[in-house]
Design an enzyme around this catalytic site. Sequence first.
Site, mmCIF file in Angstrom:
data_model
loop_
_atom_site.group_PDB
_atom_site.id
_atom_site.type_symbol
_atom_site.label_atom_id
_atom_site.label_comp_id
_atom_site.label_asym_id
_atom_site.label_seq_id
_atom_site.Cartn_x
_atom_site.Cartn_y
_atom_site.Cartn_z
ATOM 1 N N GLY A 70 -7.276 3.460 2.393
ATOM 2 C CA GLY A 70 -8.456 3.290 1.705
ATOM 3 C C GLY A 70 -9.274 4.069 1.026
ATOM 4 O O GLY A 70 -10.269 3.796 0.511
ATOM 5 N N CYS A 108 -2.502 -17.015 -21.904
ATOM 6 C CA CYS A 108 -3.666 -18.102 -22.481
ATOM 7 C C CYS A 108 -4.595 -18.212 -21.502
ATOM 8 O O CYS A 108 -4.556 -19.156 -20.685
ATOM 9 C CB CYS A 108 -2.650 -19.312 -22.446
HETATM 10 C C1 LIG Z 1 -3.856 -2.231 1.999
HETATM 11 C C2 LIG Z 1 -3.844 -1.428 3.202
HETATM 12 C C3 LIG Z 1 -3.580 -0.226 3.319
HETATM 13 C C4 LIG Z 1 -3.594 0.646 2.020
HETATM 14 O O1 LIG Z 1 -4.879 0.725 1.511
HETATM 15 P P1 LIG Z 1 -5.199 1.627 0.236
HETATM 16 O O2 LIG Z 1 -6.553 1.413 -0.175
HETATM 17 O O3 LIG Z 1 -4.051 1.507 -0.781
HETATM 18 O O4 LIG Z 1 -4.763 3.155 0.708
HETATM 19 C C5 LIG Z 1 -3.346 0.360 4.534
HETATM 20 N N1 LIG Z 1 -3.382 -0.272 5.779
HETATM 21 C C6 LIG Z 1 -3.438 -1.635 5.650
HETATM 22 C C7 LIG Z 1 -3.492 -2.243 6.952
HETATM 23 C C8 LIG Z 1 -3.744 -2.336 4.460
HETATM 24 O O5 LIG Z 1 -4.055 -3.352 4.411
#
Ligand SMILES: *Cc1c(COP(=O)(O)O)cnc(C)c1O
Length: 432
Positions: free
Chosen positions: A249, A362
């Site tokens: 994240g 489109c």
């Molecule tokens: C999407 C996701 C990640 C990675 O998130 P990023 O924002 O791309 O770093 C890690 N763990 C889980 C469980 C996710 O769903």
Amino acid sequence: MFVADCLQVNRQGHLCVEQVDVLDLAAKYGTPLYVMSETQIRKNCHLYRDSIQQFYGGNGMALYASKAFCCKEMCRIADQEGMGLDVVSGGELYTAISAGFPAEKIYFHGNNKTESELIAALEHGVGAVVVDNLEELETLDRLAGARGVCQQILFRIKPGVDAHTHQFIRTGQIDSKFGFSLETGEAMEAVERAIGLSHVELVGLHCHIGSQIFDTEPFALAARIMIGFLAKIRQQTGAVLTKLNLGGGYGIRYTPQNDPPPYEKYMEQVSLVIHETCNLFDFPMPYILLEPGRSIVGPAGITLYTVGSVKEIPGIRTYVSVDGGMTDNPRYALYQSEYQIVNAGLAAQEKTMQITLAGHCCESGDLIGENLPVQHLEKGDIVAVLSTGAYNYSMASHYNRVPNPPVVLVRDDMDRVIVKRESWEDLTRMDV
Ligand SMILES: *Cc1c(COP(=O)(O)O)cnc(C)c1O
């Protein structure tokens, strides 16, 4: 000047990924084209690996969240860089295994894994299944029992933390389809249930609060809550779980206005909280797992397009249409995401136009962005959209029967194709 470190301008004033002129790449491979910097990807992997070393004494592992960008070569790079892998589907698992990725370093996620996906996970011997709900827990125990194995699992927990990000990429709060909630007691109930089963072994907890987060506070808060829950599990059941997966994240720069703190800062603050909270509860330091996706590949990628038309609507806006769009990058249509764009042939020049970059589908919503400052652009120019390495290729579709572009990987002054361009023939391959 650019939102990503792997970009520069050469003597001709052209945009380069590492030392490779992107106009040469456009001429050699055609457009639309995804281009990624291998050096940047590897550097980003190092950051996470080093932080595990620095802040947890090596007692942990960074997993690459493959959904951000998944193909065989990316799995090989993650493996070479000592990363584990987070997969969320049978297809991602298959890709990783086909690339020779070690199964024991794969963590299998998803809020509704099918039986055939769970069977594939068991048969390949993935390191852990991250269990999302009670039905899955029972199913996995039954399937593992039928094969005479015991599968290690983590539980996906909703820590009840509200990360300040777009609602579609926020996942840690109680109203989320992912995981067990702490507040309702369902998480503790699931832990007790798992302890009573003989073909799954609960070894830890997982949380992932969302994506493209710039604040360190929600991560620190989630870590505090998760350690608190580990301590509560020990108190209530006697079980000491040894793994804590803190998810991904971490935010990246899409525009010059984005200003994420350096990853080391995130790591430092979160690790402080973890050490502190473990001390507070006299709980042994768990093995720490991190799951970065976007921050590994996002800044390492750009997409090149050829301008087809420039349509000025006086007093309203200027549409610049390109030969790709929502089929290779649906993020604007999904979340009004922002991007920095560059006329690749005039990369060092001042941005004198303000445009809406439109795709060729489109669909009026098929835009890459609105009110984007850019250098002068006209038909035939190559325009680069920056920071497209994550959630672009992996989210591509075949809408309007548009073939997916290839992915070219650049390292120093060399380039090579790691995903081939699809043809019209490929599009009809499954038709009967
Ligand atoms: C999407 C996701 C990640 C990675 O998130 P990023 O924002 O791309 O770093 C890690 N763990 C889980 C469980 C996710 O769903």
